[in-house]
Motif scaffolding. Sequence first.
Motif, PDB file in Angstrom:
ATOM      1  N   LEU A  42      34.418 109.378 -20.375  1.00 27.90           N
ATOM      2  CA  LEU A  42      35.275 108.649 -21.315  1.00 27.90           C
ATOM      3  C   LEU A  42      34.455 107.797 -22.272  1.00 27.90           C
ATOM      4  CD1 LEU A  42      38.168 107.392 -19.008  1.00 27.90           C
ATOM      5  CD2 LEU A  42      38.186 109.337 -20.576  1.00 27.90           C
ATOM      6  N   GLU A  43      34.860 107.791 -23.545  1.00 29.05           N
ATOM      7  CA  GLU A  43      34.168 107.017 -24.583  1.00 29.05           C
ATOM      8  C   GLU A  43      34.878 105.701 -24.854  1.00 29.05           C
ATOM      9  OE1 GLU A  43      32.942 108.913 -28.164  1.00 29.05           O
ATOM     10  OE2 GLU A  43      32.850 110.862 -27.196  1.00 29.05           O
ATOM     11  N   HIS A  44      34.889 104.845 -23.881  1.00 27.96           N
ATOM     12  CA  HIS A  44      35.549 103.548 -24.011  1.00 27.96           C
ATOM     13  C   HIS A  44      34.690 102.485 -23.338  1.00 27.96           C
ATOM     14  CE1 HIS A  44      39.381 105.401 -25.170  1.00 27.96           C
ATOM     15  NE2 HIS A  44      39.162 106.273 -24.220  1.00 27.96           N
ATOM     16  N   ASP A  45      34.710 101.284 -23.911  1.00 28.73           N
ATOM     17  CA  ASP A  45      34.097 100.163 -23.207  1.00 28.73           C
ATOM     18  C   ASP A  45      35.035  99.687 -22.105  1.00 28.73           C
ATOM     19  OD1 ASP A  45      31.751 100.120 -24.727  1.00 28.73           O
ATOM     20  OD2 ASP A  45      32.707  98.881 -26.276  1.00 28.73           O
ATOM     21  N   SER A  46      36.340  99.696 -22.409  1.00 24.73           N
ATOM     22  CA  SER A  46      37.341  99.339 -21.412  1.00 24.73           C
ATOM     23  C   SER A  46      38.676  99.959 -21.799  1.00 24.73           C
ATOM     24  CB  SER A  46      37.472  97.825 -21.284  1.00 24.73           C
ATOM     25  OG  SER A  46      37.982  97.265 -22.478  1.00 24.73           O
ATOM     26  N   LEU A  47      39.499 100.167 -20.795  1.00 20.64           N
ATOM     27  CA  LEU A  47      40.836 100.734 -20.962  1.00 20.64           C
ATOM     28  C   LEU A  47      41.793 100.027 -20.026  1.00 20.64           C
ATOM     29  CD1 LEU A  47      39.944 104.516 -20.693  1.00 20.64           C
ATOM     30  CD2 LEU A  47      41.107 103.498 -22.634  1.00 20.64           C
ATOM     31  N   SER A  48      43.055  99.989 -20.410  1.00 24.07           N
ATOM     32  CA  SER A  48      44.056  99.495 -19.470  1.00 24.07           C
ATOM     33  C   SER A  48      44.216 100.535 -18.367  1.00 24.07           C
ATOM     34  CB  SER A  48      45.395  99.273 -20.177  1.00 24.07           C
ATOM     35  OG  SER A  48      45.975 100.509 -20.528  1.00 24.07           O
ATOM     36  N   LEU A  49      44.679 100.103 -17.220  1.00 19.73           N
ATOM     37  CA  LEU A  49      44.921 101.026 -16.124  1.00 19.73           C
ATOM     38  C   LEU A  49      45.916 102.104 -16.550  1.00 19.73           C
ATOM     39  CD1 LEU A  49      44.416 101.830 -13.219  1.00 19.73           C
ATOM     40  CD2 LEU A  49      46.200 100.215 -12.530  1.00 19.73           C
ATOM     41  N   ALA A  50      46.929 101.727 -17.344  1.00 13.27           N
ATOM     42  CA  ALA A  50      47.919 102.703 -17.830  1.00 13.27           C
ATOM     43  C   ALA A  50      47.256 103.785 -18.687  1.00 13.27           C
ATOM     44  CB  ALA A  50      49.008 101.995 -18.623  1.00 13.27           C
ATOM     45  N   ASP A  51      46.295 103.407 -19.529  1.00 10.80           N
ATOM     46  CA  ASP A  51      45.596 104.391 -20.362  1.00 10.80           C
ATOM     47  C   ASP A  51      44.726 105.320 -19.512  1.00 10.80           C
ATOM     48  OD1 ASP A  51      46.713 103.606 -22.770  1.00 10.80           O
ATOM     49  OD2 ASP A  51      45.080 102.216 -23.244  1.00 10.80           O
ATOM     50  N   VAL A  52      44.119 104.788 -18.464  1.00 11.94           N
ATOM     51  CA  VAL A  52      43.305 105.616 -17.575  1.00 11.94           C
ATOM     52  C   VAL A  52      44.199 106.609 -16.830  1.00 11.94           C
ATOM     53  CG1 VAL A  52      41.820 105.614 -15.530  1.00 11.94           C
ATOM     54  CG2 VAL A  52      41.451 103.941 -17.339  1.00 11.94           C
ATOM     55  N   VAL A  53      45.347 106.130 -16.357  1.00 11.67           N
ATOM     56  CA  VAL A  53      46.283 107.020 -15.669  1.00 11.67           C
ATOM     57  C   VAL A  53      46.764 108.114 -16.629  1.00 11.67           C
ATOM     58  CG1 VAL A  53      48.558 107.150 -14.570  1.00 11.67           C
ATOM     59  CG2 VAL A  53      46.953 105.352 -13.907  1.00 11.67           C
ATOM     60  N   ASP A  54      46.981 107.768 -17.900  1.00 13.63           N
ATOM     61  CA  ASP A  54      47.353 108.762 -18.905  1.00 13.63           C
ATOM     62  C   ASP A  54      46.305 109.867 -18.975  1.00 13.63           C
ATOM     63  OD1 ASP A  54      48.957 109.675 -21.307  1.00 13.63           O
ATOM     64  OD2 ASP A  54      47.048 109.231 -22.302  1.00 13.63           O
ATOM     65  N   ARG A  55      45.033 109.524 -18.925  1.00 13.67           N
ATOM     66  CA  ARG A  55      43.956 110.521 -18.956  1.00 13.67           C
ATOM     67  C   ARG A  55      43.957 111.353 -17.680  1.00 13.67           C
ATOM     68  NH1 ARG A  55      44.162 107.026 -22.718  1.00 13.67           N
ATOM     69  NH2 ARG A  55      42.609 107.029 -24.359  1.00 13.67           N
ATOM     70  N   ILE A  56      44.112 110.686 -16.539  1.00 19.94           N
ATOM     71  CA  ILE A  56      44.096 111.381 -15.248  1.00 19.94           C
ATOM     72  C   ILE A  56      45.275 112.346 -15.140  1.00 19.94           C
ATOM     73  CG2 ILE A  56      44.312 111.081 -12.748  1.00 19.94           C
ATOM     74  CD1 ILE A  56      42.742 108.444 -13.081  1.00 19.94           C
ATOM     75  N   GLU A  57      46.383 112.020 -15.777  1.00 23.62           N
ATOM     76  CA  GLU A  57      47.549 112.903 -15.717  1.00 23.62           C
ATOM     77  C   GLU A  57      47.314 114.240 -16.404  1.00 23.62           C
ATOM     78  OE1 GLU A  57      50.790 110.415 -17.054  1.00 23.62           O
ATOM     79  OE2 GLU A  57      51.239 109.809 -14.999  1.00 23.62           O
ATOM     80  N   THR A  58      46.216 114.387 -17.120  1.00 26.12           N
ATOM     81  CA  THR A  58      45.850 115.704 -17.643  1.00 26.12           C
ATOM     82  C   THR A  58      45.291 116.585 -16.530  1.00 26.12           C
ATOM     83  OG1 THR A  58      43.608 115.051 -18.307  1.00 26.12           O
ATOM     84  CG2 THR A  58      45.360 114.769 -19.941  1.00 26.12           C
ATOM     85  N   VAL A  59      44.936 115.973 -15.411  1.00 27.69           N
ATOM     86  CA  VAL A  59      44.424 116.679 -14.246  1.00 27.69           C
ATOM     87  C   VAL A  59      45.520 116.856 -13.197  1.00 27.69           C
ATOM     88  CG1 VAL A  59      42.755 116.583 -12.344  1.00 27.69           C
ATOM     89  CG2 VAL A  59      42.095 115.782 -14.616  1.00 27.69           C
ATOM     90  N   THR A  60      46.291 115.791 -12.944  1.00 26.68           N
ATOM     91  CA  THR A  60      47.318 115.815 -11.913  1.00 26.68           C
ATOM     92  C   THR A  60      48.397 114.787 -12.215  1.00 26.68           C
ATOM     93  OG1 THR A  60      47.777 115.604  -9.538  1.00 26.68           O
ATOM     94  CG2 THR A  60      46.075 114.170 -10.433  1.00 26.68           C
ATOM     95  N   SER A  61      49.617 115.109 -11.823  1.00 24.78           N
ATOM     96  CA  SER A  61      50.706 114.132 -11.926  1.00 24.78           C
ATOM     97  C   SER A  61      51.062 113.585 -10.549  1.00 24.78           C
ATOM     98  CB  SER A  61      51.935 114.767 -12.585  1.00 24.78           C
ATOM     99  OG  SER A  61      52.367 115.875 -11.823  1.00 24.78           O
TER     100      SER A  61
END
Length: 146
Positions: A42-61
């Motif tokens: 990931l190309e971020h210095d920081s993300l909210s937990l909700a934004d990280v979960v949004d990324r992970i949901e591309t792998v699994t729901s």
Amino acid sequence: MEADERERPDTETEATGEESTPARYTHDDDRVELGLALLERLEHDSLSLADVVDRIETVTSDPTVTRTILDEADLRGIIDREDGIVRPKSRQYVRFEQDVVQREGEFDCQRCGCGLSTGHFITLDAGELGPFGSSCIRKVTGRDTD
């Protein structure tokens, strides 16, 4: 049944015949390894937990697998988590020229569900993730923040 084809148990009872507790993570769960590989890039210095979960949901729901990915990423030092903020520690970003493959065909975006004629796939050590549309791939990797 081949080892790769077996179904993973939902509870320890199914695996061991003992009391019913949630199944523990096993290192043969491809979704966990793919999620970890994505968090490493990931190309971020920081993300909210909700934004990280949004990324992970591309792998699994699956919320259990999502939680496992976050816990493993924290244990392995891939991310730092504090007060709902996630800070990726790696600086190994997705290189669009080398790590993204485009394919023509009929696809549905893994992130937003839109129909695609060109799918963008991220090639990670743990496997391939996608397809994504041209804007969603940038969102997933962190190139675009909106």
